[in-house]
Design an enzyme around this catalytic site. Sequence first.
Site, PDB file in Angstrom:
ATOM      1  CG  HIS A  13      -1.703   0.828   1.173  1.00 55.81           C
ATOM      2  ND1 HIS A  13      -3.715   1.299   1.275  1.00 55.81           N
ATOM      3  CD2 HIS A  13      -1.782   2.752   1.084  1.00 55.81           C
ATOM      4  CE1 HIS A  13      -3.908   2.277   1.925  1.00 55.81           C
ATOM      5  NE2 HIS A  13      -3.169   3.280   1.730  1.00 55.81           N
ATOM      6  CG  HIS A  15      -1.107   6.986  -1.148  1.00 56.71           C
ATOM      7  ND1 HIS A  15      -1.679   7.446  -1.957  1.00 56.71           N
ATOM      8  CD2 HIS A  15      -1.334   6.271   0.115  1.00 56.71           C
ATOM      9  CE1 HIS A  15      -2.899   6.754  -0.773  1.00 56.71           C
ATOM     10  NE2 HIS A  15      -2.316   6.014   0.334  1.00 56.71           N
ATOM     11  CE  LYS A  99      -7.710   2.002  -0.001  1.00 58.73           C
ATOM     12  NZ  LYS A  99      -6.496   3.431  -0.254  1.00 58.73           N
ATOM     13  CG  HIS A 136      -9.907   4.677   3.542  1.00 61.76           C
ATOM     14  ND1 HIS A 136      -8.384   5.590   3.457  1.00 61.76           N
ATOM     15  CD2 HIS A 136     -10.798   5.355   4.786  1.00 61.76           C
ATOM     16  CE1 HIS A 136      -8.769   6.097   4.689  1.00 61.76           C
ATOM     17  NE2 HIS A 136      -9.718   6.114   4.794  1.00 61.76           N
ATOM     18  CG  HIS A 174      -4.282   2.134   5.464  1.00 61.79           C
ATOM     19  ND1 HIS A 174      -5.633   2.643   6.323  1.00 61.79           N
ATOM     20  CD2 HIS A 174      -4.601   2.806   5.104  1.00 61.79           C
ATOM     21  CE1 HIS A 174      -6.819   2.978   5.082  1.00 61.79           C
ATOM     22  NE2 HIS A 174      -5.928   3.124   4.254  1.00 61.79           N
ATOM     23  CG  ASP A 247      -1.364   5.136   4.095  1.00 65.25           C
ATOM     24  OD1 ASP A 247      -1.926   5.289   2.845  1.00 65.25           O
ATOM     25  OD2 ASP A 247      -2.208   4.818   4.922  1.00 65.25           O
TER      26      ASP A 247
HETATM   27  C1  NCD Z   1      -3.499   9.725   1.770  1.00 62.29           C
HETATM   28  C2  NCD Z   1      -2.786  10.474   0.611  1.00 62.29           C
HETATM   29  O1  NCD Z   1      -2.476  11.575   1.551  1.00 62.29           O
HETATM   30  O2  NCD Z   1      -3.224   9.623  -0.472  1.00 62.29           O
HETATM   31  N1  NCD Z   1      -3.369   9.826   3.785  1.00 62.29           N
HETATM   32  C3  NCD Z   1      -2.999   9.565   3.968  1.00 62.29           C
HETATM   33  O3  NCD Z   1      -2.962  10.299   5.550  1.00 62.29           O
HETATM   34  N2  NCD Z   1      -3.334   7.961   4.581  1.00 62.29           N
HETATM   35  C4  NCD Z   1      -4.575   8.880   1.555  1.00 62.29           C
HETATM   36  C5  NCD Z   1      -5.103   7.694   2.411  1.00 62.29           C
HETATM   37  O4  NCD Z   1      -4.686   6.094   1.996  1.00 62.29           O
HETATM   38  O5  NCD Z   1      -6.411   7.591   3.380  1.00 62.29           O
HETATM   39 ZN    ZN Z   2      -3.061   5.351   1.561  1.00 60.43          ZN
END
Ligand code: NCD
Ligand code: ZN
Length: 346
Positions: A13, A15, A99, A136, A174, A247
Amino acid sequence: MDHLSLSRPDDWHVHLRDGDAMAAIVGATARQFGRALVMPNLQPPITRVQEALSYRARILAGLNQEHPFNPLMALYLTEGTPKEEIARVAETPEVIGFKLYPQGATTHSEAGIRSLEALDPLLEALAHYQVPLMVHGEVTDSDIDIFDREALFIERYLEPMSQRFRSLRIVLEHISTREGVEFVERATGPIAGTLTAHHLLLNRNAMLVGGIQPHHYCLPVLKRETHRQALLAAATKGHPRFFLGTDSAPHLRSHKESSCGCAGCYTAHHAIELYATAFDQVGALDQLEGFASHHGADFYGLPRNTETIRLQRVPTEIPDALPFGEETVIPFMAGQTLPWTMTEAE
Ligand code: NCD
Ligand code: ZN
């Protein structure tokens, strides 16, 4: 234990953003991990296989690390997702699931799901094609306390959903509460959960005591210590349905340090060292390899990585800030020292 070798871990996971921001941070994930499951919450979101494949090509274009790195993609499930797209994912090895973001739950979730009840036809198709759904898991109702949102989501939606679709492959992403851990532990179906390094290392005091700490604000929000203990126990007990998902979610420093700071902790930079630190705190380094390198691949039906990395009890200093697009990102635990350092196997 002063050093350990493990199969190269995977991050289930992450970003990675896009454009200049991505170029600044993707190498950190590729350096440590063999594979990463890349989240689709760009603006606009990645909702189709074709878009995911071109995003994947952009990710790979900027990389020149020595070992192979395989970004695997998730599509953003919307109320308008056609069933044919689910069939297409089932035939596309680079795209491994969908997702689910409840609308308004987190950063870039505007296109998310408004009514979970209306999703059943899509869930049925996901179960039919055995395409995993990464969730989520937070309700978004304005009257629900933010610390209760995960537990309530499980009770109201996730548990009933898993009962209605017993073969649906679900990953609760998460996990931040004991209730989340218990949901995965009591599940009899194909249900797993990811755990972040920041939820294993910190409780909500780290965000709120001694002044507000915007770089510790993420969603799901950090919870009280009893929950952190439950997460750490889940991660370190060798349970095959819990695995690593950072995450890692970088944001511009100015967007975090603002009157309305956005959610996300940037942990990719020293991810495996952060997890090693958490496991070491409870004397469970022997469980790190299963959690970081085996359980996720096993759940997704993919081969385990064959390469090896090494962790040594040598201090790592985390920089105060790192370049990010036109600005900087503040890494998790900036300016602090971790007891572990990752190196490639000799
Ligand atoms: C994530 C993001 O910034 O893309 N932020 C976070 O707090 N985890 C989005 C997400 O996974 O919820
Ligand atoms: Zn995330």
